[in-house]
Design an enzyme around this catalytic site. Structure first.
Site, PDB file in Angstrom:
ATOM      1  N   ASP A  19       0.826  -1.211   0.000  1.00 27.00           N
ATOM      2  CA  ASP A  19       0.000   0.000   0.000  1.00 27.00           C
ATOM      3  C   ASP A  19       0.864   1.267   0.000  1.00 27.00           C
ATOM      4  OD1 ASP A  19       0.899   0.305   2.627  1.00 27.00           O
ATOM      5  OD2 ASP A  19      -1.061   0.054   3.550  1.00 27.00           O
TER       6      ASP A  19
ATOM      7  N   GLU B  44       3.668   1.307   2.206  1.00 24.16           N
ATOM      8  CA  GLU B  44       4.660   0.263   1.911  1.00 24.16           C
ATOM      9  C   GLU B  44       4.499  -0.950   2.832  1.00 24.16           C
ATOM     10  OE1 GLU B  44       8.240   3.123   1.714  1.00 24.16           O
ATOM     11  OE2 GLU B  44       7.339   2.951  -0.272  1.00 24.16           O
TER      12      GLU B  44
ATOM     13  N   GLU C  57       7.028  14.898   8.574  1.00 24.86           N
ATOM     14  CA  GLU C  57       6.100  13.882   8.055  1.00 24.86           C
ATOM     15  C   GLU C  57       4.934  13.712   9.021  1.00 24.86           C
ATOM     16  OE1 GLU C  57       7.081   9.633   8.876  1.00 24.86           O
ATOM     17  OE2 GLU C  57       7.303   9.533   6.685  1.00 24.86           O
TER      18      GLU C  57
HETATM   19  C1  BGC Z   1       5.738   6.385   3.632  1.00 24.42           C
HETATM   20  C2  BGC Z   1       5.469   6.464   2.147  1.00 24.42           C
HETATM   21  C3  BGC Z   1       6.313   7.543   1.502  1.00 24.42           C
HETATM   22  C4  BGC Z   1       7.778   7.439   1.896  1.00 24.42           C
HETATM   23  C5  BGC Z   1       8.566   8.647   1.441  1.00 24.42           C
HETATM   24  C6  BGC Z   1       7.237   6.227   3.852  1.00 24.42           C
HETATM   25  O1  BGC Z   1       7.472   6.177   5.229  1.00 24.42           O
HETATM   26  O2  BGC Z   1       5.057   5.289   4.182  1.00 24.42           O
HETATM   27  O3  BGC Z   1       4.114   6.783   1.935  1.00 24.42           O
HETATM   28  O4  BGC Z   1       6.184   7.455   0.110  1.00 24.42           O
HETATM   29  O5  BGC Z   1       7.883   7.356   3.292  1.00 24.42           O
HETATM   30  O6  BGC Z   1       7.984   9.848   1.864  1.00 24.42           O
END
Ligand code: BGC
Length: 381
Positions: free
Chosen positions: A171, A174, A339
């Protein structure tokens, strides 16, 4: 926690140029966007993050940056033409294909493959999002035809998604590679629908109708009517059972931008209510899903922006403005957005464990800045 007891205040107006600048500074000359420049393992360009970032740049009046990203993907796909054709042939023959044989989800900034990663590379969402973003890019520029230089890549990605959309794959977080996820299907739907309309391909619109039907038939909770986080094929392989029966905030993508369901569709309305009940923190941030372990399951900037965006589409402007204010409060003194952030319900022991392993959550995350720009654009347009 970010945003607490700070004696300086960044406004949404100030955060807008900062966000664009951070995105431009972290775009490789060849066009790839770094997911986060200061976090080990995020110094790559993901198709998922990148396509949403490019769209944010398009709506923020930076179409050259967006064009560079879309064009950065083009040679990557062309380079894989033979591999894609072979996968499609094997699919036609009914051969089984191992997950590691599919296209990857992220690339090195200069476009080289990321061979060394051991984790789940098979993620289809970014490819759908790339198609959707590309069409949005032309639409915003007032272009009515697709340039010939990109046509082969588009065709390859379209054929790839049409063949493999029903395959379990990792998903957008990941995770759960043996399952199917509504947000992934939303991205594929959005991409195929956009190309279908732009290029007059009714066959693609028919596949979109099948994808929507699949979601309604298999992914809606039988009693509660919301879209579950994931489903998985049963042992026999020709039916599905619920994989994770809770909700995931990425289900918001079914509404914006991919429009599988309008905000007031009963399935979408039930999904939004479930997200509000289960994933909204007391101070207004949005978590990914209830059992999220990563940094103890913090509130994500980009999901809070999505919630604001979908709230606006539901006629709830106040919620959208509150989401924007919450995001602005999470910026550090340089205007950088992380994030995710810890919140009142975060298990501090779990959070500390992640801190000692990886340091503070990825900051600045370009995708967070992008979704702030998109929500801000939606509110002021
Ligand atoms: C997230 C992904 C994202 C990636 C880079 C991962 O921790 O689960 O959704 O694409 O970080 O930002």
């Amino acid at each position: 926690m970010n945003g607490q007891e700070q004696d300086w205040h960044i406004t949404a107006e100030q955060l807008t140029p900062i966000s664009k600048q951070l995105i431009i500074w972290n775009q490789h000359p060849s066009g790839g966007y770094t997911a986060c420049p200061l976090f080990a393992n995020y110094a790559y360009s993901w198709l998922r993050d990148g396509s949403f970032i490019a769209n944010a740049m398009d709506v923020s009046g930076e179409p050259e940056s967006a064009a560079d990203f879309y064009n950065w993907v083009n040679p990557i796909i062309l380079r894989m033409k033979t591999r894609i054709e072979l996968l499609l042939e094997r699919f036609e023959r009914g051969d089984s294909i191992e997950q590691h044989e599919f296209l990857h989800t992220r690339y090195q900034l200069d476009g080289r493959d990321d061979h060394n990663a051991e984790w789940g590379h098979f993620q289809l969402d970014g490819y759908g999002t790339w198609l959707w973003g590309l069409v949005e890019h032309y639409r915003i520029a007032g272009q009515t035809e697709m340039p010939e230089t990109i046509a082969d890549s588009v065709d390859l990605v379209v054929r790839y998604l049409c063949a493999f959309w029903e395959q379990p794959n990792f998903d957008c977080w990941e995770e759960r590679g043996d399952q199917l996820h509504p947000s992934t299907l939303a991205c594929i739907y959005g991409g195929l629908e956009a190309i279908g309309r732009f290029n007059g391909r009714t066959d693609l619109l028919e596949i979109c109708a099948q994808i929507k039907q699949f979601i309604v038939e298999h992914m809606v909770h039988p009693e509660r009517g919301y879209v579950v986080k994931s489903i998985q094929p049963t042992y026999t392989g020709n039916e599905y059972e619920i994989g994770y029966g809770g909700v995931d905030a990425s289900a918001l993508w079914l509404c914006e931008p991919f429009q599988v369901f309008a905000a007031d569709h009963p399935v979408m309305a039930a999904t939004i209510s479930k997200i509000e009940a289960d994933l909204k923190t007391t101070d207004g941030g949005i978590r990914r899903y209830s059992e999220d372990e990563y940094y103890g399951g913090g509130a994500w900037i980009l999901l809070t922006a999505w919630y604001g965006w979908v709230s606006l589409a539901s006629g709830k402007r106040l919620e959208a403005e509150q989401a924007l204010q919450w995001i602005v409060k999470q910026a550090d003194s340089l205007g950088r957005l992380p994030e995710q952030v810890a919140h009142a319900e975060t298990d501090s022991e779990v959070y500390q464990g992640w801190l000692s392993r990886l340091g503070t959550p990825a900051t600045p995350l370009l995708w967070s800045h992008a979704m702030f720009l998109v929500l801000n654009f939606q509110l002021v347009k």
